[in-house]
Design a protein around this motif. Structure first.
Motif, PDB file in Angstrom:
ATOM      1  N   ASP A 238       0.811  -1.224   0.000  1.00  0.00           N
ATOM      2  CA  ASP A 238       0.000   0.000   0.000  1.00  0.00           C
ATOM      3  C   ASP A 238       0.843   1.272   0.000  1.00  0.00           C
ATOM      4  OD1 ASP A 238      -2.799  -0.622  -0.059  1.00  0.00           O
ATOM      5  OD2 ASP A 238      -2.494  -1.645   1.845  1.00  0.00           O
ATOM      6  N   SER A 239       1.896   1.301   0.853  1.00  0.00           N
ATOM      7  CA  SER A 239       2.684   2.538   0.960  1.00  0.00           C
ATOM      8  C   SER A 239       3.328   2.879  -0.376  1.00  0.00           C
ATOM      9  CB  SER A 239       3.781   2.404   2.026  1.00  0.00           C
ATOM     10  OG  SER A 239       3.195   2.184   3.267  1.00  0.00           O
ATOM     11  N   ALA A 240       3.950   1.859  -1.023  1.00  0.00           N
ATOM     12  CA  ALA A 240       4.621   2.115  -2.299  1.00  0.00           C
ATOM     13  C   ALA A 240       3.619   2.640  -3.329  1.00  0.00           C
ATOM     14  CB  ALA A 240       5.286   0.836  -2.799  1.00  0.00           C
ATOM     15  N   LEU A 241       2.492   1.957  -3.439  1.00  0.00           N
ATOM     16  CA  LEU A 241       1.488   2.358  -4.453  1.00  0.00           C
ATOM     17  C   LEU A 241       0.891   3.732  -4.140  1.00  0.00           C
ATOM     18  CD1 LEU A 241       0.080   0.318  -6.811  1.00  0.00           C
ATOM     19  CD2 LEU A 241       2.033  -0.367  -5.473  1.00  0.00           C
ATOM     20  N   ASP A 242       0.614   3.983  -2.856  1.00  0.00           N
ATOM     21  CA  ASP A 242       0.041   5.287  -2.488  1.00  0.00           C
ATOM     22  C   ASP A 242       0.985   6.414  -2.880  1.00  0.00           C
ATOM     23  OD1 ASP A 242      -2.135   4.087  -1.477  1.00  0.00           O
ATOM     24  OD2 ASP A 242      -1.648   4.401   0.642  1.00  0.00           O
ATOM     25  N   TRP A 243       2.287   6.205  -2.612  1.00  0.00           N
ATOM     26  CA  TRP A 243       3.220   7.294  -2.925  1.00  0.00           C
ATOM     27  C   TRP A 243       3.469   7.423  -4.425  1.00  0.00           C
ATOM     28  CZ3 TRP A 243       3.258  11.157  -0.041  1.00  0.00           C
ATOM     29  CH2 TRP A 243       3.175  11.045   1.345  1.00  0.00           C
ATOM     30  N   VAL A 244       3.419   6.304  -5.159  1.00  0.00           N
ATOM     31  CA  VAL A 244       3.495   6.413  -6.627  1.00  0.00           C
ATOM     32  C   VAL A 244       2.347   7.301  -7.094  1.00  0.00           C
ATOM     33  CG1 VAL A 244       3.105   5.138  -8.771  1.00  0.00           C
ATOM     34  CG2 VAL A 244       4.714   4.242  -7.091  1.00  0.00           C
ATOM     35  N   ASN A 245       1.144   7.007  -6.606  1.00  0.00           N
ATOM     36  CA  ASN A 245      -0.041   7.755  -7.055  1.00  0.00           C
ATOM     37  C   ASN A 245       0.007   9.216  -6.620  1.00  0.00           C
ATOM     38  OD1 ASN A 245      -0.985   5.442  -8.227  1.00  0.00           O
ATOM     39  ND2 ASN A 245      -2.218   4.827  -6.463  1.00  0.00           N
ATOM     40  N   ASP A 246       0.540   9.464  -5.420  1.00  0.00           N
ATOM     41  CA  ASP A 246       0.578  10.846  -4.913  1.00  0.00           C
ATOM     42  C   ASP A 246       1.679  11.687  -5.564  1.00  0.00           C
ATOM     43  OD1 ASP A 246      -1.433  10.168  -3.265  1.00  0.00           O
ATOM     44  OD2 ASP A 246      -0.425  10.741  -1.400  1.00  0.00           O
ATOM     45  N   LEU A 247       2.823  11.047  -5.839  1.00  0.00           N
ATOM     46  CA  LEU A 247       3.979  11.845  -6.276  1.00  0.00           C
ATOM     47  C   LEU A 247       4.107  11.942  -7.806  1.00  0.00           C
ATOM     48  CD1 LEU A 247       6.662  10.639  -3.665  1.00  0.00           C
ATOM     49  CD2 LEU A 247       5.311  12.748  -3.616  1.00  0.00           C
ATOM     50  N   ALA A 248       3.370  11.092  -8.522  1.00  0.00           N
ATOM     51  CA  ALA A 248       3.558  11.048  -9.992  1.00  0.00           C
ATOM     52  C   ALA A 248       3.349  12.418 -10.641  1.00  0.00           C
ATOM     53  CB  ALA A 248       2.618  10.020 -10.597  1.00  0.00           C
ATOM     54  N   ASP A 249       2.390  13.207 -10.089  1.00  0.00           N
ATOM     55  CA  ASP A 249       2.118  14.517 -10.691  1.00  0.00           C
ATOM     56  C   ASP A 249       3.206  15.541 -10.380  1.00  0.00           C
ATOM     57  OD1 ASP A 249      -0.080  14.128 -12.184  1.00  0.00           O
ATOM     58  OD2 ASP A 249      -1.494  14.483 -10.520  1.00  0.00           O
TER      59      ASP A 249
END
Ligand SMILES: Cc1cc2nc3c(=O)[nH]c(=O)nc-3n(C[C@H](O)[C@H](O)[C@H](O)COP(=O)(O)OP(=O)(O)OC[C@H]3O[C@@H](n4cnc5c(N)ncnc54)[C@H](O)[C@@H]3O)c2cc1C
Length: 345
Positions: free
Chosen positions: A164-175
């Motif tokens: 979850d942490s890895a995916l959440d930060w991918v989604n949050d930081l991609a922009d």
């Protein structure tokens, strides 16, 4: 010689539950010291996900984990709990039948009439990938948590992990990031399906590139600043990926450590309690929050808050032997006035 702190209740762990226990103790006119191995307050909320919104705190439809901690600290402030940070409690023994004596690995000593263990998964730390020169980059360009997302604006980042942490930060930081890579050893994720599909959308839009199946192999850079990360596939074929930051989310290592030696009933990584009082098998020692277990225990902040209230009400009888506790709502009792605070001090 270090000064010995004397208090009614010693709370081990300054996560959300330990902080709320400090408030509950204060409401019952008991002083407390809150001790944490980490240098800052907030436990998992501060260390792992300060910027993430929490949606299941009663009365707060959405609150960032870091803001929840600020609020809990403000809530306990009228009672001036003593915070002793940056030292792990390594020993706990009873001097006589009443007083508990705690010592931290930094040599701080605390004496208390009762103890609340709010130690979460124990003194925890992130699982670190086994890379030779990792210390050189840690906390400058290699991270285990995100404190300030702005640090990644227009940067090339590699996020490693499949939870979850890895995916959440991918989604949050991609922009924010110039380029985001997601590195994982297999094309399966242990994350919420909604997060996985959001990440796949970002991959399709070109904002995120998957590096799968790969593992970390080495780090290149100078003076703490990464310039590239070496990765290898399952056959050992290596590639270098240029990047500014590497974020590793390989979970937490749980380590109850010294707590195992305190003659408490332990189940795996947890302390068994009576959920109606939060009492452990040792009189005067309570366990609350993630570390406490019983049948059907839910590891939620909300559950820990209730356990903190139960423990404080029971501990009142230990701190004030022979005195009956007259239950009062906070609306009836109110907070201490400035005069009352001076009297207590
Ligand atoms: C990514 C993520 C998202 C989450 N989202 C939610 C959510 O939406 N809702 C929810 O309810 N929960 C959520 N949780 C779980 C929630 O964070 C935990 O339930 C909560 O932090 C438990 O609080 P605690 O105070 O019991 O322990 P912790 O927050 O784990 O704090 C324990 C503290 O004790 C300290 N400690 C341990 N041993 C010692 C020792 N011997 N001496 C001194 N200090 C010690 C540790 O350093 C730590 O600071 C989430 C967790 C994660 C990782």
């Amino acid at each position: 010689m270090t000064q010995i702190v004397t208090t009614d209740i010693a709370i081990i762990g300054a996560g959300p539950v330990g902080l709320f226990a400090a408030f509950q103790c204060g409401m019952l006119d008991m002083s407390c010291a809150v001790i944490d191995a980490l240098p800052e307050l907030g436990g998992q909320c501060s260390a792992l996900y300060p910027e993430k919104p929490i949606f299941d705190i009663a009365g707060l439809p959405e609150v960032k984990a870091g803001v929840l901690i600020d609020n809990l600290v403000a809530q306990a402030k009228p009672f001036d709990p003593e915070y002793i940070l940056g030292g792990q409690v390594i020993s706990l023994h009873q001097d006589d039948d009443t007083i508990f004596h705690l010592v931290t690995d930094k040599g701080r000593e605390i004496r208390a009439k009762a103890v609340m263990i709010a130690a979460g998964p124990g003194a925890f730390g992130p699982n670190r990938p086994p890379l030779d020169n990792i210390e050189e980059f840690e906390h400058t360009s290699l991270h285990y948590m995100v404190r300030n997302p702005c640090c990644f604006d227009d940067q090339t980042i590699i996020i490693a992990g499949g939870g979850d942490s890895a995916l959440d930060w991918v989604n949050d930081l991609a922009d924010r990031a110039k380029k985001t890579y997601l590195l994982h050893r297999r094309d399966k994720f242990r994350a919420a399906p909604a997060s996985v599909s959001k990440m796949e959308d970002l991959v399709r839009s070109g904002k995120v590139e998957k590096l799968i199946p790969y593992q970390l192999k080495g780090l290149t850079g100078q003076s703490g600043q990464l310039s590239a990360v070496k990765i290898a596939d399952l056959d050992g074929n290596e590639r270098d990926i240029d990047c500014d930051h590497l974020l590793c989310f390989y979970g937490l290592n749980q380590n109850l450590g010294p707590i195992r030696d305190w003659n408490l009933k332990i189940q795996g990584y947890h302390i068994e309690i009576d959920p109606t009082t939060a009492c452990t098998n040792r009189e005067g020692i309570y366990a609350i929050g993630d570390i406490a277990t019983y049948k059907n225990k839910l590891k939620l902040i909300a559950t820990g808050f209730a356990e903190a209230a139960q423990a404080a009400h029971h501990a009142y009888g230990i701190v004030n032997p022979g005195q009956a506790l007259h239950f009062e709502y906070s609306t009836t009792k109110g907070l201490p006035s400035e005069e009352q605070k001076k009297e207590r001090a």
